[in-house]
Scaffold this active site. Structure first.
Site, PDB file in Angstrom:
ATOM      1  N   PHE A   9     -77.029  35.261   9.582  1.00 44.35           N
ATOM      2  CA  PHE A   9     -76.461  35.244  10.944  1.00 44.35           C
ATOM      3  C   PHE A   9     -75.684  36.541  11.166  1.00 44.35           C
ATOM      4  O   PHE A   9     -74.784  36.871  10.399  1.00 44.35           O
ATOM      5  CB  PHE A   9     -75.525  34.043  11.106  1.00 44.35           C
ATOM      6  CG  PHE A   9     -74.807  34.029  12.428  1.00 44.35           C
ATOM      7  CD1 PHE A   9     -75.486  33.677  13.591  1.00 44.35           C
ATOM      8  CD2 PHE A   9     -73.463  34.384  12.521  1.00 44.35           C
ATOM      9  CE1 PHE A   9     -74.837  33.675  14.826  1.00 44.35           C
ATOM     10  CE2 PHE A   9     -72.806  34.380  13.745  1.00 44.35           C
ATOM     11  CZ  PHE A   9     -73.495  34.028  14.899  1.00 44.35           C
ATOM     12  N   GLY A  10     -76.050  37.266  12.219  1.00 52.63           N
ATOM     13  CA  GLY A  10     -75.364  38.519  12.562  1.00 52.63           C
ATOM     14  C   GLY A  10     -74.538  38.352  13.823  1.00 52.63           C
ATOM     15  O   GLY A  10     -75.002  37.746  14.798  1.00 52.63           O
ATOM     16  N   TYR A  11     -73.321  38.864  13.792  1.00 53.56           N
ATOM     17  CA  TYR A  11     -72.436  38.765  14.975  1.00 53.56           C
ATOM     18  C   TYR A  11     -71.842  40.137  15.323  1.00 53.56           C
ATOM     19  O   TYR A  11     -71.081  40.255  16.278  1.00 53.56           O
ATOM     20  CB  TYR A  11     -71.315  37.751  14.725  1.00 53.56           C
ATOM     21  CG  TYR A  11     -70.429  38.143  13.559  1.00 53.56           C
ATOM     22  CD1 TYR A  11     -70.828  37.871  12.247  1.00 53.56           C
ATOM     23  CD2 TYR A  11     -69.236  38.826  13.753  1.00 53.56           C
ATOM     24  CE1 TYR A  11     -70.049  38.260  11.176  1.00 53.56           C
ATOM     25  CE2 TYR A  11     -68.446  39.217  12.686  1.00 53.56           C
ATOM     26  CZ  TYR A  11     -68.858  38.928  11.408  1.00 53.56           C
ATOM     27  OH  TYR A  11     -68.090  39.338  10.339  1.00 53.56           O
ATOM     28  N   GLY A  12     -72.173  41.153  14.515  1.00 55.15           N
ATOM     29  CA  GLY A  12     -71.673  42.508  14.752  1.00 55.15           C
ATOM     30  C   GLY A  12     -72.853  43.447  14.839  1.00 55.15           C
ATOM     31  O   GLY A  12     -73.788  43.220  15.618  1.00 55.15           O
ATOM     32  N   SER A  13     -72.870  44.450  13.971  1.00 51.69           N
ATOM     33  CA  SER A  13     -73.980  45.417  14.019  1.00 51.69           C
ATOM     34  C   SER A  13     -75.328  44.746  13.739  1.00 51.69           C
ATOM     35  O   SER A  13     -76.371  45.234  14.187  1.00 51.69           O
ATOM     36  CB  SER A  13     -73.749  46.560  13.026  1.00 51.69           C
ATOM     37  OG  SER A  13     -73.687  46.044  11.717  1.00 51.69           O
ATOM     38  N   GLU A  88     -72.234  46.271   3.544  1.00 52.29           N
ATOM     39  CA  GLU A  88     -71.033  45.698   4.153  1.00 52.29           C
ATOM     40  C   GLU A  88     -69.921  45.552   3.126  1.00 52.29           C
ATOM     41  O   GLU A  88     -69.141  44.623   3.192  1.00 52.29           O
ATOM     42  CB  GLU A  88     -71.372  44.335   4.782  1.00 52.29           C
ATOM     43  CG  GLU A  88     -72.587  44.330   5.677  1.00 52.29           C
ATOM     44  CD  GLU A  88     -72.455  45.272   6.871  1.00 52.29           C
ATOM     45  OE1 GLU A  88     -71.344  45.786   7.121  1.00 52.29           O
ATOM     46  OE2 GLU A  88     -73.468  45.516   7.542  1.00 52.29           O
TER      47      GLU A  88
HETATM   48  C1  BEZ Z   1     -72.726  41.266  11.301  1.00 47.03           C
HETATM   49  O1  BEZ Z   1     -73.203  42.006  12.124  1.00 47.03           O
HETATM   50  O2  BEZ Z   1     -72.989  40.099  11.278  1.00 47.03           O
HETATM   51  C2  BEZ Z   1     -71.796  41.778  10.283  1.00 47.03           C
HETATM   52  C3  BEZ Z   1     -70.500  42.003  10.624  1.00 47.03           C
HETATM   53  C4  BEZ Z   1     -69.646  42.470   9.664  1.00 47.03           C
HETATM   54  C5  BEZ Z   1     -70.090  42.692   8.392  1.00 47.03           C
HETATM   55  C6  BEZ Z   1     -71.393  42.442   8.068  1.00 47.03           C
HETATM   56  C7  BEZ Z   1     -72.259  41.988   9.008  1.00 47.03           C
END
Ligand code: BEZ
Length: 179
Positions: A9-13, A88
């Site tokens: 699951f991605g919530y950022g990049s 990460e």
């Molecule tokens: C992400 O995009 O889900 C993510 C955010 C922070 C660290 C690693 C992945």
């Protein structure tokens, strides 16, 4: 052989740039967590001493965080997870959480792995006034590019998904407001 069950699951990049092979992707959300620009990035969107601000997950009763879920192929899953742990690395740890579909179903469609940086880790920045966070994001740059590009891409990707995230939208507006 059955379908792979490894979901990320991605919530950022990872919403706009997974950077790994996957078999399937679908919008998803997690329960009880909120997205916040409270983690310092000394290695991607900033440098040591002048870290950028990137998102992490903060536990919050009743909260919802929308993002993108990716199902990995069995033969690439282990390599993808190792590469993500490395990419990460600054402060992030794996979490395994139920993934919900935006269609309103009550039951999760899968469990997914995501990365969260906990308060108190060495790169933790924590909350700050919006204007201060926006100024930091405008100014900081790192090996992966400007911190402002990270925020701009996240804001655009969430908008394309039809997701409203008041924290991201407020920061985005603040970076564009005249000083
Ligand atoms: C992400 O995009 O889900 C993510 C955010 C922070 C660290 C690693 C992945």
């Amino acid at each position: 052989m059955g379908r792979s069950m490894t979901w990320i699951f991605g919530y950022g990049s990872l919403v706009w740039r997974p950077g790994f092979p996957f078999e399937e992707r679908r919008p998803a959300w997690i329960r009880g967590w909120q997205r916040r620009f409270w983690q310092g990035s000394p290695d991607h969107r900033g440098v040591p001493g002048r870290p950028g601000r990137v998102v992490t997950l903060i536990a919050s009763d009743g909260a919802r965080c929308d993002g993108m879920a990716y199902r990995l192929a069995d033969d690439t899953a282990a390599g993808v997870l190792t590469a993500l742990d490395h990419r990460e690395k600054a402060g992030y740890r794996r979490l395994v959480l139920p993934l919900y579909a935006p269609d309103g179903s009550d039951a999760p469609f899968a469990e997914g792995l995501c990365f969260a940086a906990a308060p108190g880790n060495p790169d933790w920045l924590g909350p700050a006034p919006v204007a201060e966070m926006a100024a930091q994001i405008r100014e900081r740059h790192g090996p992966s590019g400007p911190n402002l590009e990270y925020l701009a891409r996240l804001e655009a990707a969430l908008r394309e998904l039809g997701v409203s995230d008041p924290h991201v939208e407020e920061l985005w507006r603040a970076t564009r407001a005249p000083e």
